[in-house]
Design an enzyme around this catalytic site. Sequence first.
Site, PDB file in Angstrom:
ATOM      1  CB  SER A  58     -46.159  23.905 -12.606  1.00 48.64           C
ATOM      2  OG  SER A  58     -46.910  22.736 -12.299  1.00 48.64           O
TER       3      SER A  58
ATOM      4  CG  ASP B 139     -49.231  24.501 -15.290  1.00 51.57           C
ATOM      5  OD1 ASP B 139     -49.413  23.740 -14.140  1.00 51.57           O
ATOM      6  OD2 ASP B 139     -48.730  24.394 -16.132  1.00 51.57           O
TER       7      ASP B 139
ATOM      8  CG  ASP C 241     -49.979  20.841 -16.337  1.00 54.97           C
ATOM      9  OD1 ASP C 241     -50.233  21.158 -15.026  1.00 54.97           O
ATOM     10  OD2 ASP C 241     -48.779  20.514 -16.576  1.00 54.97           O
TER      11      ASP C 241
HETATM   12 MG    MG Z   1     -48.300  21.806 -14.062  1.00 60.38          MG
END
Ligand code: MG
Length: 452
Positions: free
Chosen positions: A95, A239, A241
Amino acid sequence: MSMFGTNGVRGIANGYLSCELALQMGRAVSTVLGKRIAVATDTRVSSPMLRDALCAGLMSVGADVLDLGMVPTPALQHFIKQRPYVTGGVMITASHNPPEFNGIKCISGDGTECSKDEETAIESAYATEIPCVPWAEIGNTTHVSTAGEEYVDSIVSKVDAQKIRDAKLTVCVDCANGASVLTTPLLLKKLGVRAITINGNPQGEFPGHPSEPTEDNLSELKRMVTELGADLGIAHDGDADRCVFIDEKGRYVSGDVSLSILSGSILRRNGGGKIVITVATSSMVKEVTESNNGEVVYTAVGSPIVARRMAAEGGVFGGEENGGLIFADHQYCRDGAMGAARMLECIATDGALGDQVSRLPKYTTIKKAVVCPDHLKASVSEAIATRHADENVNTTDGVRIDYDDGWVLMRASGTEPKFRIYSESKDAEKAAARAERFVEEFEVLLSEAENQ
Ligand code: MG
């Protein structure tokens, strides 16, 4: 020590996070998640090496691999959710951590993050010798290149794409040289948005700046939005998200504010519904929710907890103040590009983001961190709860005390030897005074716990 932290297994590549670990993790994952596993990576230099080792482990115990290549975590989760025959997944990512780190995050067969029970089962399997299958039963790999576009198309189908196109918006996107390079610029193109992308090189330059999308790390994006007169700035973590926003004046929009604006917009369209947030979220979200015919449901901190509660209670929207946004009509996980599309729809419908922010109720939220050794966290928490037992105490996560004009939350950090103390009120002086008082109280209780 547990291998899985709050976001999968993390460590320095070729240090703790070695090929050997990834290989054995592949075998353990198949033992728990089954024989057809989708795998994807972010843009880190070490990601292909760790993916290949993990996939070798999967195939050696007879699992077939669907290799999606480099895509955001929510694109992998969407791919799995859409296909009942895919039994689970693995994302190779750390991340927002610095570039020397990497990680292994496991996904259940329904596309949601693995539960603690599943992670514990994978960890138990990891500690055993997992037998390899005979040569004729070794698994195979299928390369899939369409998962990113499939994710983007799914998002386009969920929003009012024509309304966004008609608004003729200009947007600056900061991809932090992460996985969003593969999807968010494409999404904006399909939504007819004029997009200018920075830090959009996935070829080993990860990250373009520290990839936690905090205000300090986004000064370049803020400047670009102002200089180009853009309607919005969008930033993702490594990443993708998560997503955070910059308004048309170049001002950073906090996660609590994004949650408030999107909650209002979604509730108005839905005619009400449940909004799921954590006990650490600003009351601004609650006030906006209730004034739009909605109801707030509080959970402990952690996006999988929010996602699961949304599924259980029929929540329409939820998330956390770090830019993790979850939309029930798309999928039960943090969904960076979906967040970006919903914000565009919100601007196309309700006007400039900065104007929307200025109409929100104003709160002052003070966040402090104090040092607390891990082994004393439980006893200090208990002492705080006992001391305030006759007040309006909520122990969903840490100790939250609600007053008529604000609240205080004291909770042990899950990852560091620290306690976090939050104090919020519409009255800035009150918020500050309470924060001060609770820091002092914490110090007293900590020294009592140390002397016991
Ligand atoms: Mg993330």
